[in-house]
Scaffold this active site. Sequence first.
Site, short mmCIF file in Angstrom:
data_model
loop_
_atom_site.label_atom_id
_atom_site.label_comp_id
_atom_site.label_asym_id
_atom_site.label_seq_id
_atom_site.Cartn_x
_atom_site.Cartn_y
_atom_site.Cartn_z
N ASP A 1 -19.60 -52.55 44.25
CA ASP A 1 -19.64 -52.50 42.74
C ASP A 1 -20.11 -51.36 42.07
OD1 ASP A 1 -19.66 -55.43 40.98
OD2 ASP A 1 -21.65 -53.94 40.29
N ASN B 1 -13.99 -47.49 39.34
CA ASN B 1 -12.78 -47.82 40.00
C ASN B 1 -11.95 -48.92 39.11
OD1 ASN B 1 -12.28 -50.72 41.91
ND2 ASN B 1 -11.94 -48.97 43.23
N LYS C 1 -24.69 -61.57 45.16
CA LYS C 1 -24.47 -60.22 44.59
C LYS C 1 -25.80 -59.83 45.16
CE LYS C 1 -22.43 -57.74 41.75
NZ LYS C 1 -20.95 -57.90 41.43
N SER D 1 -10.84 -58.99 48.70
CA SER D 1 -11.74 -58.78 49.81
C SER D 1 -11.62 -60.08 50.66
CB SER D 1 -13.28 -58.86 49.07
OG SER D 1 -13.75 -57.80 48.71
P1 NDP Z 1 -17.96 -47.73 39.09
O1 NDP Z 1 -19.52 -47.23 39.66
O2 NDP Z 1 -16.76 -47.25 40.13
O3 NDP Z 1 -17.71 -47.09 37.59
C1 NDP Z 1 -18.56 -47.80 36.77
C2 NDP Z 1 -18.34 -46.87 35.30
O4 NDP Z 1 -18.81 -47.72 34.12
C3 NDP Z 1 -18.63 -45.65 35.25
O5 NDP Z 1 -17.51 -44.91 34.48
C4 NDP Z 1 -19.61 -45.73 34.68
O6 NDP Z 1 -20.15 -44.29 33.88
C5 NDP Z 1 -19.78 -46.87 33.54
N1 NDP Z 1 -21.00 -47.34 33.38
C6 NDP Z 1 -22.01 -47.72 34.30
N2 NDP Z 1 -23.03 -48.19 33.41
C7 NDP Z 1 -22.72 -47.95 32.20
C8 NDP Z 1 -23.62 -48.36 31.03
N3 NDP Z 1 -24.76 -48.66 31.19
N4 NDP Z 1 -22.91 -47.97 29.69
C9 NDP Z 1 -21.50 -47.25 29.73
N5 NDP Z 1 -20.94 -47.08 30.98
C10 NDP Z 1 -21.48 -47.45 32.13
O7 NDP Z 1 -18.08 -49.40 38.90
P2 NDP Z 1 -16.89 -50.42 39.18
O8 NDP Z 1 -15.70 -49.70 38.52
O9 NDP Z 1 -16.58 -50.57 40.56
O10 NDP Z 1 -17.49 -51.48 38.09
C11 NDP Z 1 -17.32 -51.63 36.62
C12 NDP Z 1 -17.46 -53.05 36.52
O11 NDP Z 1 -16.60 -54.02 36.78
C13 NDP Z 1 -18.85 -53.71 36.66
O12 NDP Z 1 -19.31 -54.60 35.70
C14 NDP Z 1 -18.69 -54.49 37.74
O13 NDP Z 1 -19.60 -55.48 38.23
C15 NDP Z 1 -17.32 -55.00 37.59
N6 NDP Z 1 -16.55 -55.47 38.96
C16 NDP Z 1 -16.22 -54.47 39.84
C17 NDP Z 1 -15.54 -54.90 41.05
C18 NDP Z 1 -15.15 -53.89 42.18
O14 NDP Z 1 -14.38 -54.49 42.93
N7 NDP Z 1 -15.58 -52.83 42.23
C19 NDP Z 1 -14.97 -56.31 40.90
C20 NDP Z 1 -15.00 -56.95 39.84
C21 NDP Z 1 -15.86 -56.54 38.69
P3 NDP Z 1 -21.35 -43.46 34.39
O15 NDP Z 1 -20.94 -42.93 35.70
O16 NDP Z 1 -21.60 -42.41 33.39
O17 NDP Z 1 -22.42 -44.30 34.41
O1 2IT Z 2 -17.80 -58.25 40.99
C1 2IT Z 2 -17.16 -58.65 41.84
O2 2IT Z 2 -16.23 -59.47 42.15
C2 2IT Z 2 -17.45 -57.32 42.89
N1 2IT Z 2 -18.02 -56.66 42.79
C3 2IT Z 2 -16.32 -57.48 44.04
C4 2IT Z 2 -17.04 -58.40 45.20
C5 2IT Z 2 -16.42 -58.48 46.51
O3 2IT Z 2 -16.91 -59.20 47.30
O4 2IT Z 2 -15.47 -57.98 46.61
#
Ligand code: NDP
Ligand code: 2IT
Length: 415
Positions: free
Chosen positions: A138, A212, A98, A347
């Site tokens: 992420d 996302n 990470k 991925s």
């Molecule tokens: P994005 O940046 O696309 O979206 C994040 C969302 O979460 C936004 O709506 C944001 O709101 C909100 N957010 C962020 N920080 C906070 C906080 N402290 N309190 C409340 N809301 C918050 O990120 P992703 O959707 O990619 O990721 C979301 C989660 O999923 C994370 O935990 C990530 O690690 C996990 N994840 C992501 C993967 C991926 O492929 N993208 C894969 C697996 C897990 P705002 O814009 O207002 O901050």
């Molecule tokens: O938390 C996760 O699994 C991710 N942010 C995606 C990692 C990846 O390598 O696709």
Amino acid sequence: MAADVGSLFENNKQLVELNIFNRLVHADRIIKFRVTWQADNGDVHVNTGYRVQHSNLIGPYKGGLRFHPSVNESILKFLAFEQMFKNALTGLPIGGAKGGSDFDPSDKSEPEIMRFCQAFMNELYHYIGDQVDIPAGDINVGSREIGYLFGQHRRLTKKFSGAITGKELEYGGSHVRTEATGFGLLYFVCEMLGRLDKKIEDLVVSVSGSGNVALHAALKAIQLGAKVITLSSSQGHLFVEDGFCEAQVNQLIAAKGSSTEKLKSLNIGEWVDKHGPWQHCCDIALPCATQNEVTIEAAKQLVESGCMLVAEGANMPCTKEAVDWFEDKKVLHAPGKASNAGGVALSALEMGQNADFSRRSFAKLDEQLREIMHTIHDNCLQELNDADEKYLNYRKGANLAGFTLIASAAIAQGI
Ligand code: NDP
Ligand code: 2IT
């Protein structure tokens, strides 16, 4: 984790003799670097960049990059540790990593974000590569940032290689990667419901976040016939009693700007400032925003209002106390390392397509994603013998299955 694997250690002396627990707890290495970049007004800024390469025992280091002011070494260490188990659970040959930076993109211009990504890659490129370490997105790292990062890697190395995933289709990306975490989460939820002889149609789903993962989870839930009543941002949540429709979620997916502005711009439902979305009655809760967002108080509210299933789209969004509460009250709970593994799995399929210069269709990859989520679900249950645990304890099952695989690889490869 330690409690879950305790009995495993009692039954397998080799794990103790070879000090496997300590070997897996420590990251292989933690890379920390300065990122210097220039703002539009000429000011020069310094941020800290990180890459935690936790383990490459079963494949090259793999995991996302996060840009957020809350990023620090401690958060990235636990995310990389979790990623090692998540990636093992997919059954694909990917190790755990990470990275990211404390850079806050929320008030930055497009050129500033590009310059930051380039400056970040100027240092990171020394440590990554398609057989070494393959970052992805992420929080706040989506296809735009991946594009800038990939472009700089290509310039610096003079190679067009699959050293980053989450790319746009036009330059080596894969169908379904964007949707994979959210869609995979719903496929996992359907597996869980299937064991209860239930279907998702007409169930009420509360989702947090509007990035996302959250939006693709909401989209798939609606497509499967569920009613999605909430989405949120870091500033509050939007409650829509009759449920969002597919077109509204698609509008949010296409929109640019902050999560809060996007949600408010729909002009529907009730905006609730400064509160997470867990106060409303729902059958299923899908925390898809960030770590520790489901506190013990939120868990109690969810249980009281009849929630029967919680599946984590985010990484570790439920505190330990919240998960204990769900298990105590017999609410099914899926840990992110199992239920959100669809993203990293896709991925790995993007890496495979890059390696053999091929492209698979959306339909084929979506089908593969379903199969992978089915396998992960099976993997979570296979290590549990007790009938009660098998019904309920996905947390223990996922930890045991992931740990067993990584520990065997560590033993086989020597000290
Ligand atoms: P994005 O940046 O696309 O979206 C994040 C969302 O979460 C936004 O709506 C944001 O709101 C909100 N957010 C962020 N920080 C906070 C906080 N402290 N309190 C409340 N809301 C918050 O990120 P992703 O959707 O990619 O990721 C979301 C989660 O999923 C994370 O935990 C990530 O690690 C996990 N994840 C992501 C993967 C991926 O492929 N993208 C894969 C697996 C897990 P705002 O814009 O207002 O901050
Ligand atoms: O938390 C996760 O699994 C991710 N942010 C995606 C990692 C990846 O390598 O696709």
